[in-house]
Design a protein around this motif. Structure first.
Motif, PDB file in Angstrom:
ATOM      1  N   HIS A 104       0.868  -1.176   0.000  1.00 36.81           N
ATOM      2  CA  HIS A 104       0.000   0.000   0.000  1.00 36.81           C
ATOM      3  C   HIS A 104       0.902   1.222   0.000  1.00 36.81           C
ATOM      4  O   HIS A 104       1.814   1.343   0.817  1.00 36.81           O
ATOM      5  N   SER A 105       0.641   2.150  -0.918  1.00 32.39           N
ATOM      6  CA  SER A 105       1.454   3.359  -1.022  1.00 32.39           C
ATOM      7  C   SER A 105       0.609   4.587  -0.749  1.00 32.39           C
ATOM      8  O   SER A 105      -0.575   4.642  -1.107  1.00 32.39           O
ATOM      9  N   GLY A 106       1.226   5.591  -0.116  1.00 31.13           N
ATOM     10  CA  GLY A 106       0.546   6.870   0.044  1.00 31.13           C
ATOM     11  C   GLY A 106       0.236   7.225   1.476  1.00 31.13           C
ATOM     12  O   GLY A 106       0.835   6.703   2.417  1.00 31.13           O
ATOM     13  N   ASN A 107      -0.729   8.116   1.617  1.00 30.49           N
ATOM     14  CA  ASN A 107      -1.074   8.665   2.922  1.00 30.49           C
ATOM     15  C   ASN A 107      -1.608   7.593   3.867  1.00 30.49           C
ATOM     16  O   ASN A 107      -2.451   6.779   3.484  1.00 30.49           O
ATOM     17  N   MET A 108      -1.124   7.608   5.096  1.00 24.63           N
ATOM     18  CA  MET A 108      -1.635   6.726   6.145  1.00 24.63           C
ATOM     19  C   MET A 108      -2.499   7.574   7.076  1.00 24.63           C
ATOM     20  O   MET A 108      -2.037   8.076   8.105  1.00 24.63           O
ATOM     21  N   GLY A 109      -3.746   7.770   6.689  1.00 22.72           N
ATOM     22  CA  GLY A 109      -4.666   8.593   7.457  1.00 22.72           C
ATOM     23  C   GLY A 109      -5.833   7.783   7.964  1.00 22.72           C
ATOM     24  O   GLY A 109      -5.939   6.568   7.743  1.00 22.72           O
ATOM     25  N   LEU A 110      -6.760   8.459   8.645  1.00 22.32           N
ATOM     26  CA  LEU A 110      -7.937   7.780   9.168  1.00 22.32           C
ATOM     27  C   LEU A 110      -8.802   7.214   8.057  1.00 22.32           C
ATOM     28  O   LEU A 110      -9.334   6.108   8.170  1.00 22.32           O
ATOM     29  N   LYS A 111      -8.975   7.995   6.985  1.00 20.99           N
ATOM     30  CA  LYS A 111      -9.882   7.583   5.912  1.00 20.99           C
ATOM     31  C   LYS A 111      -9.465   6.261   5.293  1.00 20.99           C
ATOM     32  O   LYS A 111     -10.311   5.477   4.857  1.00 20.99           O
ATOM     33  N   GLN A 112      -8.150   5.997   5.245  1.00 19.36           N
ATOM     34  CA  GLN A 112      -7.671   4.802   4.561  1.00 19.36           C
ATOM     35  C   GLN A 112      -8.025   3.509   5.303  1.00 19.36           C
ATOM     36  O   GLN A 112      -8.066   2.444   4.698  1.00 19.36           O
ATOM     37  N   GLY A 113      -8.224   3.582   6.613  1.00 19.41           N
ATOM     38  CA  GLY A 113      -8.593   2.375   7.354  1.00 19.41           C
ATOM     39  C   GLY A 113      -7.570   1.267   7.217  1.00 19.41           C
ATOM     40  O   GLY A 113      -7.902   0.103   6.962  1.00 19.41           O
ATOM     41  N   LEU A 114      -6.295   1.597   7.385  1.00 22.79           N
ATOM     42  CA  LEU A 114      -5.220   0.632   7.139  1.00 22.79           C
ATOM     43  C   LEU A 114      -5.094  -0.440   8.217  1.00 22.79           C
ATOM     44  O   LEU A 114      -4.283  -1.366   8.072  1.00 22.79           O
TER      45      LEU A 114
ATOM     46  N   ARG B 257     -12.126   3.023   4.987  1.00 27.47           N
ATOM     47  CA  ARG B 257     -13.001   2.604   6.068  1.00 27.47           C
ATOM     48  C   ARG B 257     -14.400   2.330   5.531  1.00 27.47           C
ATOM     49  O   ARG B 257     -14.843   2.931   4.558  1.00 27.47           O
ATOM     50  N   ALA B 258     -15.128   1.442   6.194  1.00 26.43           N
ATOM     51  CA  ALA B 258     -16.460   1.058   5.736  1.00 26.43           C
ATOM     52  C   ALA B 258     -17.422   2.233   5.736  1.00 26.43           C
ATOM     53  O   ALA B 258     -18.361   2.274   4.945  1.00 26.43           O
ATOM     54  N   SER B 259     -17.199   3.199   6.623  1.00 26.60           N
ATOM     55  CA  SER B 259     -18.110   4.345   6.716  1.00 26.60           C
ATOM     56  C   SER B 259     -17.846   5.392   5.640  1.00 26.60           C
ATOM     57  O   SER B 259     -18.584   6.367   5.527  1.00 26.60           O
ATOM     58  N   VAL B 260     -16.793   5.196   4.849  1.00 24.01           N
ATOM     59  CA  VAL B 260     -16.409   6.187   3.849  1.00 24.01           C
ATOM     60  C   VAL B 260     -16.966   5.801   2.481  1.00 24.01           C
ATOM     61  O   VAL B 260     -16.680   4.723   1.963  1.00 24.01           O
ATOM     62  N   LEU B 261     -17.795   6.676   1.919  1.00 25.85           N
ATOM     63  CA  LEU B 261     -18.215   6.537   0.536  1.00 25.85           C
ATOM     64  C   LEU B 261     -17.481   7.620  -0.237  1.00 25.85           C
ATOM     65  O   LEU B 261     -17.946   8.753  -0.351  1.00 25.85           O
ATOM     66  N   ASP B 262     -16.304   7.274  -0.729  1.00 21.06           N
ATOM     67  CA  ASP B 262     -15.403   8.260  -1.303  1.00 21.06           C
ATOM     68  C   ASP B 262     -15.688   8.443  -2.781  1.00 21.06           C
ATOM     69  O   ASP B 262     -15.581   7.499  -3.566  1.00 21.06           O
ATOM     70  N   MET B 263     -16.035   9.665  -3.162  1.00 22.51           N
ATOM     71  CA  MET B 263     -16.300   9.951  -4.572  1.00 22.51           C
ATOM     72  C   MET B 263     -15.019  10.167  -5.350  1.00 22.51           C
ATOM     73  O   MET B 263     -14.997  10.039  -6.571  1.00 22.51           O
TER      74      MET B 263
END
Length: 407
Positions: free
Chosen positions: A230-240, A303-309
């Motif tokens: 996995h490459s890139g930002n390690m933030g909350l949205k990514q749910g890593l 993350r499951a709660s994220v519906l990312d457009m």
């Protein structure tokens, strides 16, 4: 005609992830075409959310990079993401950008990248001051992202972000969106659909050029193991967390997290007892394509709660690398749509480590099928995501805003 153009983007080179590379390539393209190009940017800090040491103590700086005049303004850099700290970040970008705008003659047009919110508002205000066309490009909508972020105070932040985005977008001559999933959201903010243009991102990295086997040996990856990167930002949205759990459940699979982000320390602590979980610092642009190509599987998670457009910038780089993509994301989002459109990957439900592992094991057990799936990525890039095509769409957006032919 030689133009004077201003690009407002909080992120810019030397930042190598997120929207920074797109801003850089747009500006350098304009400069190479003979246009006087200015950029109003922040201090380099992303994705680590840590100020680049080269800019420590700098309040304002004007520098030239590849023919582009870059006007940098200091702002806060929150190491941890809370609604209050993110608001302080945006407020500091906004205040400094408006109090000390670029010292330049009146431009022909102003283009801004959203996010940041502040960059969008600054672009709208400066364009109104100069009475020139303002063109925002929506890379993401922070109102929706804040509501889904899980950050404390996210609902209030979402409401404020949506107001700022509405302010910026309604004042645009034209609005560019990087994916069709944004069109309805932007229209719901009061923007006439006839003023919305699709300007997809492009693959901003070159394809791999080195030997996979040699790169794997250099990185210490055994040929017999399945490597998931996995490459890139390690933030909350990514749910890593799901990748940490996947590594814990199957010690035969090596999980590699490449990059930085405000969740990296948490993930390192969470996976401290998992020997097949590796953390890699960002690599240079010259080594990045070969590093991606050396993996067996490339992962994108949310993350499951994220519906990312939006479509994360890592995805176009993944396609160029020629390796299969496993996307643990909501099936209705922009990321899922782009993975399916490319033909270069598969979808699994978000935050489901068993489903994720099942696909990784399937691809690891059948290298021929994995290679065939991954090979669709470069074909998709060549057909739809070349840099030349992406920059041409941006040029057409500016041409139309200035009264040229409609696209």
């Amino acid at each position: 005609m030689r133009r004077r153009l201003l690009l407002v983007s909080t992120n810019y080179a030397p930042e190598h992830a997120g929207i920074g590379p797109y801003a850089t390539q747009i500006a350098e393209h304009w400069a190479a075409g003979g246009h006087e190009t200015h950029v109003l940017a922040g201090m380099p800090h992303y994705p680590a959310w840590s100020l680049d040491p080269a800019y420590a103590g700098v309040w304002r700086r004007t520098e030239e990079r590849a023919g582009v005049v870059v006007h940098r303004r200091r702002h806060t850099v929150p190491a941890r993401q809370t609604a209050l700290k993110r608001a302080a970040f945006e407020a500091s970008v906004l205040a400094h950008g408006l109090l000390a705008p670029p010292s330049m003659a009146r431009p022909h047009a102003v283009l801004a990248q959203l996010p940041s919110l502040a960059g969008g508002v600054i672009g709208a205000r400066l364009a109104a001051r100069w009475r020139v066309p303002y063109v925002p490009v929506v890379q993401d909508l922070m109102g929706a992202a804040a509501a889904q972020s899980g950050i404390r105070g996210g609902d209030r932040a979402a409401a404020l972000a949506a107001r700022a985005e509405t302010y910026a977008l309604r004042r645009a001559a034209l609005v560019g969106v990087i994916h069709e999933t944004f069109v309805d959201k932007v229209a719901a903010m009061g923007v006439d659909r006839r003023r919305i243009r699709l300007v997809p991102n492009w693959s901003h990295v070159q394809g791999p050029s080195g030997s996979r086997a040699e790169t794997r040996r250099r990185l210490g990856w055994d040929d017999a193991e399945t490597v998931v990167l996995h490459s890139g930002n390690m933030g909350l949205k990514q749910g890593l967390d799901i990748l940490v759990e996947a590594a814990r459940r199957d010690p035969k699979i090596r999980i590699v997290l490449l990059g930085e982000g405000n969740q990296r320390a948490h993930l390192e602590e969470l996976g401290a007892d998992v020997p097949n979980l590796d953390f890699m610092p960002p690599v240079g642009d010259d080594a990045f394509p070969d590093t991606l190509a050396a993996a067996d599987v490339l992962a994108v998670t949310q993350r499951a709660s994220v519906l990312d457009m939006s479509v994360p910038s890592k995805l176009t780089s993944y396609f160029a690398a020629g390796r299969p993509v496993v996307a643990s994301v909501a099936a209705e989002g922009g990321t899922a749509q782009e993975v399916l459109r490319s033909g270069a990957g598969v979808l699994v439900p978000p935050e489901d480590p068993d489903a994720l592992l099942a696909e990784i094991r399937r691809l690891g057990a059948d290298p021929t099928a994995a290679d065939a799936l991954g090979a669709q990525g470069p074909r998709h890039v060549e057909a739809h995501l070349t840099r030349a095509a992406g920059l041409a769409r941006i040029d057409a957006l500016i041409d139309e805003a200035l009264g040229g032919p409609s696209t």
